[in-house]
Design a protein around this motif. Structure first.
Motif, PDB file in Angstrom:
ATOM      1  N   LYS A   1      39.237  28.321  48.076  1.00 39.58           N
ATOM      2  CA  LYS A   1      40.158  28.010  49.185  1.00 39.58           C
ATOM      3  C   LYS A   1      39.895  26.643  49.810  1.00 39.58           C
ATOM      4  CE  LYS A   1      40.857  32.780  50.565  1.00 39.58           C
ATOM      5  NZ  LYS A   1      39.606  33.513  50.776  1.00 39.58           N
ATOM      6  N   THR A   2      38.643  26.217  49.757  1.00 42.16           N
ATOM      7  CA  THR A   2      38.320  24.913  50.350  1.00 42.16           C
ATOM      8  C   THR A   2      38.646  23.777  49.380  1.00 42.16           C
ATOM      9  OG1 THR A   2      36.076  24.864  49.483  1.00 42.16           O
ATOM     10  CG2 THR A   2      36.392  25.989  51.599  1.00 42.16           C
ATOM     11  N   GLY A   3      39.125  24.137  48.190  1.00 45.44           N
ATOM     12  CA  GLY A   3      39.452  23.106  47.205  1.00 45.44           C
ATOM     13  C   GLY A   3      38.280  22.748  46.313  1.00 45.44           C
ATOM     14  N   GLU A   4      37.145  23.430  46.516  1.00 41.84           N
ATOM     15  CA  GLU A   4      35.970  23.117  45.696  1.00 41.84           C
ATOM     16  C   GLU A   4      35.868  24.047  44.491  1.00 41.84           C
ATOM     17  OE1 GLU A   4      32.262  23.032  47.760  1.00 41.84           O
ATOM     18  OE2 GLU A   4      32.662  20.999  48.491  1.00 41.84           O
ATOM     19  N   TYR A   5      35.346  23.510  43.419  1.00 44.63           N
ATOM     20  CA  TYR A   5      35.049  24.328  42.248  1.00 44.63           C
ATOM     21  C   TYR A   5      33.633  24.856  42.382  1.00 44.63           C
ATOM     22  CZ  TYR A   5      39.229  22.598  39.909  1.00 44.63           C
ATOM     23  OH  TYR A   5      40.527  22.316  39.581  1.00 44.63           O
TER      24      TYR A   5
ATOM     25  N   TYR B   1      32.459  20.834  35.759  1.00 43.56           N
ATOM     26  CA  TYR B   1      31.018  20.776  36.021  1.00 43.56           C
ATOM     27  C   TYR B   1      30.635  20.140  37.357  1.00 43.56           C
ATOM     28  CZ  TYR B   1      31.635  16.262  33.530  1.00 43.56           C
ATOM     29  OH  TYR B   1      32.056  15.023  33.114  1.00 43.56           O
ATOM     30  N   VAL B   2      31.614  19.843  38.178  1.00 42.61           N
ATOM     31  CA  VAL B   2      31.319  19.326  39.534  1.00 42.61           C
ATOM     32  C   VAL B   2      32.192  20.059  40.561  1.00 42.61           C
ATOM     33  CG1 VAL B   2      30.515  17.024  38.888  1.00 42.61           C
ATOM     34  CG2 VAL B   2      32.965  17.422  39.182  1.00 42.61           C
ATOM     35  N   LYS B   3      31.750  20.002  41.815  1.00 40.81           N
ATOM     36  CA  LYS B   3      32.508  20.718  42.856  1.00 40.81           C
ATOM     37  C   LYS B   3      33.814  20.006  43.214  1.00 40.81           C
ATOM     38  CE  LYS B   3      28.831  21.246  45.592  1.00 40.81           C
ATOM     39  NZ  LYS B   3      27.931  21.621  46.674  1.00 40.81           N
ATOM     40  N   ASN B   4      33.773  18.683  43.220  1.00 39.48           N
ATOM     41  CA  ASN B   4      34.949  17.913  43.643  1.00 39.48           C
ATOM     42  C   ASN B   4      35.394  16.936  42.556  1.00 39.48           C
ATOM     43  OD1 ASN B   4      34.632  19.063  46.337  1.00 39.48           O
ATOM     44  ND2 ASN B   4      32.882  17.670  46.507  1.00 39.48           N
ATOM     45  N   PRO B   5      35.920  17.473  41.464  1.00 37.26           N
ATOM     46  CA  PRO B   5      36.288  16.580  40.350  1.00 37.26           C
ATOM     47  C   PRO B   5      37.397  15.610  40.748  1.00 37.26           C
ATOM     48  CG  PRO B   5      37.191  18.786  40.030  1.00 37.26           C
ATOM     49  CD  PRO B   5      36.268  18.880  41.197  1.00 37.26           C
TER      50      PRO B   5
END
Ligand code: DHB
Length: 499
Positions: free
Chosen positions: A30-34, A65-69
């Protein structure tokens, strides 16, 4: 030893997941993070054969592989794990705990690259990833942004140092999830060819260097170390600040060329289209100017051979460094001769009683031929791929050498010094603040003229002089390509992993 948590979760999930096609499109929360947690259940089971023997493995594909691609088309990784490791079995001498992780990138031409697959190479043979699985390696094949990557507003998002930042983030992901998956994240072995070879070397040289930290933070990379165990690099197009000089040192007297036409989607696996031509007077002047600058650079490195003798060049371009390169050519020719290659029509090689005793360097260079026009990398008209590597969000290409910017024909600007630095492994070998990989295997074909032979030779010598374990050789008759000697590559990988 690590505690293993994956085994129980696997037992639960394996039954559940078998009948379903893997839902591999990761989605942000929901926060847009992976999420950075490896999802053990999200795989498809595949079976391929290598040398007639089936290898069954779990394919975890397109893992962000990252939270904020910045770009989920490229900042993704395919992870392949032999099924045997979920059955408590071993493959050769490897177990789920000890299996090294083979980390092949697919970068070519410093272009954006998707994650690689296990399958066939262009000759229909098992590719490196598939051979790795068959030998018990876990495979983690990362994609990475590249010099042409753009966002929806047309801003460039993959200019230097994006590709190396992405590879580091993928390494961090593997360390972050080391306990959740088979394979040993302390045994990551990177592999790449050409620009991918350069990035493989850069990854190995720059472990944990603080300079990349802000970039890694910005994309939400796992907060883990990013040093790796070993590097395999084929024909690394690296040391770009000095590659122009090295090229003109080697090809100084060669005025005709067969230049590679750089297609928009440069791919080192694609068919190469060559355009023939002759250097203009102005290009010959540039060649002479650049070639003359090379000895000072080589001499500044204080490189030595295995006996501790200095490797230097005189103003005329001859010297112990050239002899050192020749010694690798001779070793390569000898190996070819010993395995039955007919060298008798190559008049520049002297063979006596089955021993290659000399190679005429100038004639060898003429035989190989020039592929690039001066200046080979930092194009004075900003037309080379490497110029584009050093662009910015809004500038397509820039210069990255003092010579290039001073002699620019298009009033080009010079890239940021800190970014140029971050793309060259030479700046991190044996230097404080970087954890260098302990093991290196570097290969360059004797028929490769995409960069000077001097470039991989300098890299290998610098690594050796820093006390690292280096296997450097020239591959006889091989043009600009990689992964052509997988048996030898995996013997080397098994050897270093067993130590
Ligand atoms: C590649 C080849 C080149 O000649 C070059 O300058 C950069 C990259 C490649 O094949 O990746």
């Amino acid at each position: 030893m690590k505690t293993r948590k994956w085994f129980t979760s696997i037992l639960i999930f394996s039954l559940l997941s078998m009948p379903f096609a893997a839902v591999s499109t990761a989605a942000p929360d929901k926060t847009g993070e992976y999420g950075l947690n490896f999802n053990t259940a999200n795989y498809t089971e595949k079976t391929l054969t290598v040398d007639g023997k089936p290898i069954t493995y779990r394919a975890y594909e397109n893992i962000v592989y990252v939270k904020n691609p910045v770009d989920v088309k490229y900042e993704i990784m395919n992870i392949y794990i032999p099924e045997a490791y979920y059955e408590g079995e071993s493959i050769g001498s490897y177990t789920a705990d000890t299996a090294p992780i083979f980390f092949p990138n697919s970068v070519g031409g410093y272009m954006p690259s998707g994650p690689g697959n296990a399958g066939e190479d262009r000759d229909g043979k098992a590719n490196a990833a598939l051979v790795a699985l068959s030998k018990g390696y876990v495979v983690a094949a990362p994609g990475a942004r590249g010099r042409t990557t753009q966002d929806e507003n047309g801003q460039y998002t993959g200019k230097a140092p994006a590709a190396i930042v992405d590879l580091k983030a993928a390494v961090r992901y593997l360390r972050y999830n080391d306990e959740a998956m088979p394979g040993d994240a302390e045994k990551i072995i990177s592999n790449g060819t050409s620009a991918g070879g350069a990035l493989s070397a850069l990854l190995g040289a720059t472990g944990n260097s603080a300079e990349y930290e802000p970039y890694l933070k910005a994309i939400g990379a796992a907060d883990k170390r990013d040093d790796i165990f070993a590097v395999s690099a084929y024909t690394p197009i690296t040391n770009l600040e000095y590659a122009d000089m090295a090229y003109e040192w080697q090809f100084s007297g060669i005025y005709t060329y067969k230049k590679l036409q750089m297609p928009a989607n440069t791919d080192f696996n694609a068919e190469r289209v060559l355009v023939e031509g002759t250097l203009t007077e102005d290009q010959i002047r540039v060649s002479n100017e650049l070639g003359k600058m090379f000895p000072e650079y080589v001499n500044s490195l204080n490189l030595t051979d295995t006996r501790g003798s200095l490797l230097t060049l005189k103003a005329d371009g001859s010297g112990t460094f050239q002899d050192y390169i020749k010694s690798f050519l001779i070793t390569s020719a000898q190996k070819a001769l010993d395995s039955g290659t007919d060298l008798s029509n190559l008049t520049w090689i002297t063979v006596r009683d089955g021993r290659v005793t000399d190679i005429n360097f100038d004639q060898y260079v003429a035989y190989v031929g020039r592929m690039k026009t001066p200046s080979a990398f930092d194009g004075l008209d900003l037309s080379n791929g490497e110029n584009d590597l050093f662009g910015t969000a809004t500038t397509k290409g820039q210069h990255f050498t003092q010579y290039g910017v001073t002699n620019s024909k298009v009033s080009g600007t010079l890239a940021d010094a800190s970014i140029i630095k971050m793309m060259n492994p030479m700046n991190y070998i044996g230097k404080e603040g970087a954890t260098n990989a302990s093991n290196w295997r570097i290969r360059f074909g004797t028929m490769d003229s995409d960069t000077s032979l001097a470039i991989p030779t300098i890299l290998a010598a610098d690594l050796k002089n820093s006390g690292l374990n280096v296997d450097f050789a020239l591959a006889w008759g091989v043009p600009h390509r990689g992964d052509y000697d997988l048996d030898e590559l995996f013997n080397w990988m098994d050897g270093i992993s067993a130590e």
